[in-house]
Design a protein around this motif. Structure first.
Motif, PDB file in Angstrom:
ATOM      1  N   LYS A 130       0.826  -1.204   0.000  1.00 42.45           N
ATOM      2  CA  LYS A 130       0.000   0.000   0.000  1.00 42.45           C
ATOM      3  C   LYS A 130       0.862   1.256   0.000  1.00 42.45           C
ATOM      4  O   LYS A 130       0.538   2.261  -0.649  1.00 42.45           O
ATOM      5  CB  LYS A 130      -0.931  -0.014   1.207  1.00 42.45           C
ATOM      6  CG  LYS A 130      -1.904   1.160   1.252  1.00 42.45           C
ATOM      7  CD  LYS A 130      -2.845   1.050   2.448  1.00 42.45           C
ATOM      8  CE  LYS A 130      -3.830   2.226   2.480  1.00 42.45           C
ATOM      9  NZ  LYS A 130      -4.748   2.128   3.643  1.00 42.45           N
ATOM     10  N   GLU A 131       1.989   1.207   0.712  1.00 42.34           N
ATOM     11  CA  GLU A 131       2.866   2.376   0.806  1.00 42.34           C
ATOM     12  C   GLU A 131       3.429   2.782  -0.551  1.00 42.34           C
ATOM     13  O   GLU A 131       3.738   3.960  -0.775  1.00 42.34           O
ATOM     14  CB  GLU A 131       4.010   2.094   1.772  1.00 42.34           C
ATOM     15  CG  GLU A 131       3.579   2.094   3.234  1.00 42.34           C
ATOM     16  CD  GLU A 131       4.717   1.712   4.160  1.00 42.34           C
ATOM     17  OE1 GLU A 131       5.719   1.136   3.667  1.00 42.34           O
ATOM     18  OE2 GLU A 131       4.610   1.974   5.376  1.00 42.34           O
ATOM     19  N   VAL A 132       3.562   1.810  -1.462  1.00 45.30           N
ATOM     20  CA  VAL A 132       4.099   2.130  -2.793  1.00 45.30           C
ATOM     21  C   VAL A 132       3.013   2.039  -3.858  1.00 45.30           C
ATOM     22  O   VAL A 132       3.305   1.928  -5.052  1.00 45.30           O
ATOM     23  CB  VAL A 132       5.289   1.204  -3.148  1.00 45.30           C
ATOM     24  CG1 VAL A 132       6.471   1.511  -2.263  1.00 45.30           C
ATOM     25  CG2 VAL A 132       4.902  -0.268  -3.070  1.00 45.30           C
ATOM     26  N   SER A 133       1.748   2.069  -3.426  1.00 46.21           N
ATOM     27  CA  SER A 133       0.588   2.112  -4.335  1.00 46.21           C
ATOM     28  C   SER A 133       0.532   0.909  -5.264  1.00 46.21           C
ATOM     29  O   SER A 133       0.249   1.027  -6.451  1.00 46.21           O
ATOM     30  CB  SER A 133       0.631   3.406  -5.162  1.00 46.21           C
ATOM     31  OG  SER A 133       0.665   4.535  -4.324  1.00 46.21           O
ATOM     32  N   LEU A 134       0.799  -0.281  -4.722  1.00 47.44           N
ATOM     33  CA  LEU A 134       0.757  -1.508  -5.515  1.00 47.44           C
ATOM     34  C   LEU A 134      -0.167  -2.525  -4.852  1.00 47.44           C
ATOM     35  O   LEU A 134      -0.422  -2.471  -3.651  1.00 47.44           O
ATOM     36  CB  LEU A 134       2.155  -2.125  -5.642  1.00 47.44           C
ATOM     37  CG  LEU A 134       3.194  -1.382  -6.466  1.00 47.44           C
ATOM     38  CD1 LEU A 134       4.517  -2.132  -6.419  1.00 47.44           C
ATOM     39  CD2 LEU A 134       2.737  -1.210  -7.911  1.00 47.44           C
ATOM     40  N   ARG A 135      -0.621  -3.466  -5.657  1.00 38.95           N
ATOM     41  CA  ARG A 135      -1.327  -4.620  -5.142  1.00 38.95           C
ATOM     42  C   ARG A 135      -1.012  -5.802  -6.038  1.00 38.95           C
ATOM     43  O   ARG A 135      -0.737  -5.639  -7.236  1.00 38.95           O
ATOM     44  CB  ARG A 135      -2.827  -4.379  -5.074  1.00 38.95           C
ATOM     45  CG  ARG A 135      -3.498  -4.173  -6.418  1.00 38.95           C
ATOM     46  CD  ARG A 135      -4.986  -3.892  -6.245  1.00 38.95           C
ATOM     47  NE  ARG A 135      -5.627  -3.683  -7.548  1.00 38.95           N
ATOM     48  CZ  ARG A 135      -6.917  -3.341  -7.668  1.00 38.95           C
ATOM     49  NH1 ARG A 135      -7.661  -3.168  -6.596  1.00 38.95           N
ATOM     50  NH2 ARG A 135      -7.442  -3.162  -8.879  1.00 38.95           N
ATOM     51  N   THR A 136      -1.044  -7.008  -5.471  1.00 34.58           N
ATOM     52  CA  THR A 136      -0.740  -8.206  -6.249  1.00 34.58           C
ATOM     53  C   THR A 136      -2.008  -8.755  -6.887  1.00 34.58           C
ATOM     54  O   THR A 136      -3.119  -8.536  -6.385  1.00 34.58           O
ATOM     55  CB  THR A 136      -0.122  -9.285  -5.349  1.00 34.58           C
ATOM     56  OG1 THR A 136      -1.010  -9.562  -4.273  1.00 34.58           O
ATOM     57  CG2 THR A 136       1.216  -8.820  -4.793  1.00 34.58           C
ATOM     58  N   LEU A 137      -1.842  -9.460  -7.987  1.00 35.77           N
ATOM     59  CA  LEU A 137      -2.994 -10.045  -8.686  1.00 35.77           C
ATOM     60  C   LEU A 137      -3.416 -11.339  -8.009  1.00 35.77           C
ATOM     61  O   LEU A 137      -2.604 -12.068  -7.473  1.00 35.77           O
ATOM     62  CB  LEU A 137      -2.614 -10.312 -10.147  1.00 35.77           C
ATOM     63  CG  LEU A 137      -2.275  -9.071 -10.980  1.00 35.77           C
ATOM     64  CD1 LEU A 137      -1.851  -9.491 -12.370  1.00 35.77           C
ATOM     65  CD2 LEU A 137      -3.490  -8.142 -11.050  1.00 35.77           C
TER      66      LEU A 137
END
Length: 592
Positions: free
Chosen positions: A585-592
């Motif tokens: 979340k801190e780097v604005s990502l999420r895994t598929l």
């Protein structure tokens, strides 16, 4: 003179340095218990440290009862501190296989600094242990003398490289690890930027653009022992992170960098204990491809490729004739000593040919008893057959292997077969053979992408006479690119760089980079070239690969302290691993 090796530590000598001249000397040794033996009241322990081995003798009459009891219960890889006196071994007890084999240390005190559980494998050279197991317990693997020796050689090579470059006026300068993504021929490792959501850094595949900008900055002579990163499929001589000796210099042209590097390499190889005559052979790329089928030839043995296209262009063997008449080539190698192989063993080689792009593989066997065996002989006239035998210098016991295809495919097939046959015939490849491969093509055609690409990289300067061919005849352009080849491996590659912004734009466009992409990805470099960039060039040497060859290893993993597996993972630490949802979340990502 201060012995810094033994200063500021528990010991007064290392386990590899004591000799007969030290007899009578009082010493303190530290290290690991390697081999322990109880010989009827006397305890013998081979103590090992990074410098070697020393035999320690524990006599109950010379130590306290407590210390003797300690010696009786030593386990393998216990960490010890031993005080004692150096004494000469008896003539029948000398161990010629140990550098310290003429002496031993009679202990006066034995102290266990730490115990050890049973090691996961034997701390010996030449162990037959699964490589993944060795990597999982890498700190134990490095205790083995041959692993430590490889790391020590790596240090020696790196320091010799530094010293040689320092003496020639080069500055060691660090360039960024977090940079922008640029095309270097492999996938980038990307790093998300927390302060800039949705934007990414790329780990450098090489410091190429930064070192060129250092030349624009007037540094003139730069080097760096640089960590580089490439997200590509691994081989024995590749890792996702690797080390290269990166070098750049200004006000050079032609092969000035090559001339300078020969002096550097002479000093490095001498430091590594390798004899090599200089200057080195300089082989044009076209010659390397013609004779050896690849641009990194191992010239320590023959079995060169022979072009027989003219001999077979009208033969009755339609496979050869059709290729020869349609602009392809027919080439062959002579594997001397394989003429008596069974037909089944010979035809198994076809799989190697097919892996390298061939549709099949023709062959002819000349047995030692004078027979000529081949499914294709019947298609040749007597004159064609005689010409073939003469061109291939045929003798009894020879096996001819053929490739008929486009030049690139034929060369790749026979290059692979040449190396395979050298291995299977145990052809001697002793010592080291270095050469330069020069005069590389500037461009190649990428069949998958359906566009032209740079043979080396798009920052390479080409021959001035070929500048007018960039747009209309790119495959005819030659460049000032050069590779340092050692024992069939490329250990270094470099070139004179483009220092004119207009030429750089033309080359990037020819490689399919749009003007918009050029302005986004290369604006910093182009601006630097526009602001008085000097003629410059350089080279990058693969430190891992160079040390691998000097150490006689088969994999660069054996000369890297903490390498990755072929799946780019680290069995010791478990990397790569998952991260928490908060970190994502801190780097604005999420895994598929």
């Amino acid at each position: 003179m201060t012995d810094f090796k033994n200063e500021y530590c528990m010991h007064t000598a290392t386990c590899g340095e004591l000799r007969r001249s030290d007899v009578g000397r009082e010493v303190v040794l530290t290290g690991w218990a390697w081999h322990n033996r109880d010989h009827g009241g006397l305890i013998f322990c081979d103590l090992r440290d990074r410098d070697g081995y020393t035999q320690v003798v524990v006599d109950p009459d010379c130590v306290s009862a407590a210390d003797f009891k300690t010696a009786e219960h030593l386990g393998r890889e216990y960490v010890l501190k031993v005080a004692g006196t150096v004494r000469e071994r008896g003539a029948d007890a000398v161990n010629p296989n140990m550098a310290t084999g003429e002496i031993e240390v009679l202990a006066s005190a034995v102290e266990v600094l730490n115990t050890s559980v049973t090691p996961p494998f034997s701390i010996e050279d030449g162990i037959e242990t699964d490589e993944t197991m060795r990597m999982k317990w890498r700190y134990m693997d490095i205790r083995r003398p041959e692993m430590y020796a490889a790391l020590k050689l790596r240090h020696t090579v790196a320091q010799a490289m530094r010293a040689a470059l320092n003496a020639r006026g080069f500055l060691e300068i660090e360039t960024p690890i977090l940079a922008n993504s640029t095309p270097e021929g492999a996938r980038d490792y990307i790093v998300p930027s927390r302060p800039n959501p949705g934007k990414f850094y790329a780990l450098p595949q090489s410091p190429q653009q930064f070192k060129q900008m250092l030349m624009c900055a007037g540094v003139e002579r730069y080097y760096q022992i640089a960590r580089c990163f490439r997200d590509e499929d691994l081989r024995a001589d590749r890792q996702p992170e690797f080390t290269q000796v990166d070098i750049e210099m200004s006000f050079v042209e032609g092969y000035d960098v090559v001339d300078m590097m020969e002096g550097v390499m002479a000093e490095v190889l001498t430091a590594a204990g390798v004899e090599q005559q200089f200057p080195l052979l300089r082989m044009p790329y076209a010659e390397a491809m013609d004779r050896f089928g690849c641009d990194r030839p191992d010239i320590r043995f023959g079995m060169e490729l022979v072009n027989i296209t003219d001999i077979v262009k009208n033969t009755g063997f339609k496979v050869f004739a059709s290729v020869a008449q349609s602009g392809g080539v027919v080439k062959a190698i002579n594997a001397k000593g394989a003429g008596d192989w069974s037909r089944g063993d010979v035809e198994k080689l076809a799989s190697i040919a097919e892996e390298n792009g061939a549709k099949g593989m023709a062959w002819v066997a000349f047995t030692t008893d004078g027979q000529e065996k081949s499914p294709i002989k019947k298609f040749f006239t007597d004159e064609e057959w005689a010409a073939l035998k003469a061109a291939m210098a045929v003798e009894p016991g020879d096996l001819l292997l053929f490739a008929a295809d486009k030049p690139a495919v034929a060369n790749a097939v026979l290059s692979a077969l040449r190396l395979t046959m050298a291995d299977r015939l145990n052809i001697p490849r002793e010592g080291h053979a270095l050469l330069w491969v020069v005069d590389f093509p500037m461009f190649k055609y990428d069949e998958e992408e359906k566009k032209y690409a740079a043979e080396h990289h798009p920052f390479t300067h080409m021959y001035e006479r070929d500048l007018d061919k960039i747009e209309d005849a790119p495959l005819e352009c030659l460049s000032y690119a050069y590779d340092l080849v050692m024992d069939g491996f490329e250990v270094g590659g470099g070139s004179i760089r483009i220092h004119d912004a207009a030429e750089q734009r033309r080359v990037l466009r020819r490689c399919g980079v749009s003007d918009e992409e050029i302005d986004v990805k290369f604006a910093h470099l182009l601006h630097a070239l526009e602001l008085g960039a000097p003629p410059h060039g350089g080279i990058a040497l693969g430190l891992d690969r160079l040390v691998m060859l000097l150490a006689g290893k088969q994999s660069i993993r054996d000369v890297i302290a903490f390498p990755k597996t072929s799946s780019a993972s680290d069995p010791m630490t478990g990397a790569p691993n998952q991260v928490t949802a908060r970190q994502l979340k801190e780097v604005s990502l999420r895994t598929l």
